[in-house]
Design an enzyme around this catalytic site. Structure first.
Site: not given
Length: 261
Positions: A45-46, A52, A59, A124
């Site tokens: 995952r980034h 965040n 998305g 995403e």
């Protein structure tokens, strides 16, 4: 005359054995050529982004990595270097946060010369009208629609149900449903797997939380749904058309990288 006859017989035997060995070698080569070699995916995952940090839905919308997001991606790369993990190939979604993370991981693992392949199908989930909205607004509407009172209970319903519910309550009809998400993600990773199986080895894929969870839900339906941490590694093996989950949400490489500072 007898010596000549014996020599001829010996020569015939030698040629016959040689032909058999050549045929056997050729047959073995053909069989081995058709066999897949094991591919080990390091699906990541980034790093943490501005959205965040602000707890907003992210998305297909995109924001850059924060300072902490850059640091955790760097530490992941350092940890992979410490464990001498070498990649034969690297892939990411075409979202900026995934590309930035992948480049940081490759640079800090000493593999910056490896070509990074970008694939829009590794993006995403697309959340339609909820893109950029507060997470509590989207998930609050999902819980209301499903008559649920907690996120823990909501997660137990499984990702297909959750994605389909988000799609159904998006009155713009833009949000992806489960079939759309699962089809594009599975086909993208299948394509990578088949290509890389010719040589085997380790492959880096930098993608997104729900995208990675979607892939796990497809290949291992009984796997519990978890909230993946930024820069966590989910390790999956592929061989002869089959996937096997080895670990999920692994932060051990990041922790090893932290020790290198």
């Amino acid at each position: 005359m007898k010596k000549l006859l014996a020599a001829c017989v010996s020569l015939m035997v030698i040629l016959s054995l040689a032909a058999c060995n050549q045929s056997k070698t050729s047959s073995e080569t053909t069989v081995n050529k058709g066999k897949d070699k094991t591919v080990t995916f390091y699906i990541t995952r980034h790093g943490k982004t501005i959205f965040n940090t602000n707890d907003r839905v992210q998305g297909w919308s995109d924001t850059p990595l924060t300072e902490d997001g850059v640091k955790v991606a760097e530490n992941l790369g350092k940890g992979l270097k410490t464990d001498k993990v070498k990649f034969n190939a690297a892939y990411s979604s075409d979202s900026g946060r995934a590309i930035e993370t992948a480049n940081l991981v490759l640079k800090n693992s000493g593999q910056q010369n490896l070509v990074l392949n970008q694939d829009k199908n590794l993006r995403e989930v697309y959340f339609g009208k909820f893109e950029g909205d507060l997470n509590e607004n989207m998930w609050g509407q999902v819980m209301k629609s499903l008559n649920m009172n907690s996120m823990d209970n909501l997660m137990k319903l499984g990702l297909p149900k959750l994605i389909d519910t988000i799609s159904s309550i998006d009155n713009t009809k833009q949000a992806e449903n489960w079939d759309q998400v699962s089809n594009r993600v599975k086909s993208a990773i299948d394509k990578i797997a088949k290509k890389q199986a010719k040589q085997g080895g380790n492959v880096l894929i930098v993608s997104h939380g729900m995208t990675i969870d979607a892939f796990l839900s497809i290949i291992a339906p009984d796997q519990p749904l978890v909230q993946l941490d930024n820069a966590s590694v989910t390790k999956v093996e592929y061989r002869d058309g089959k996937y096997k989950v080895k670990s999920v949400n692994d932060l051990s490489y990041v922790k090893k990288g932290e020790k290198e500072d």
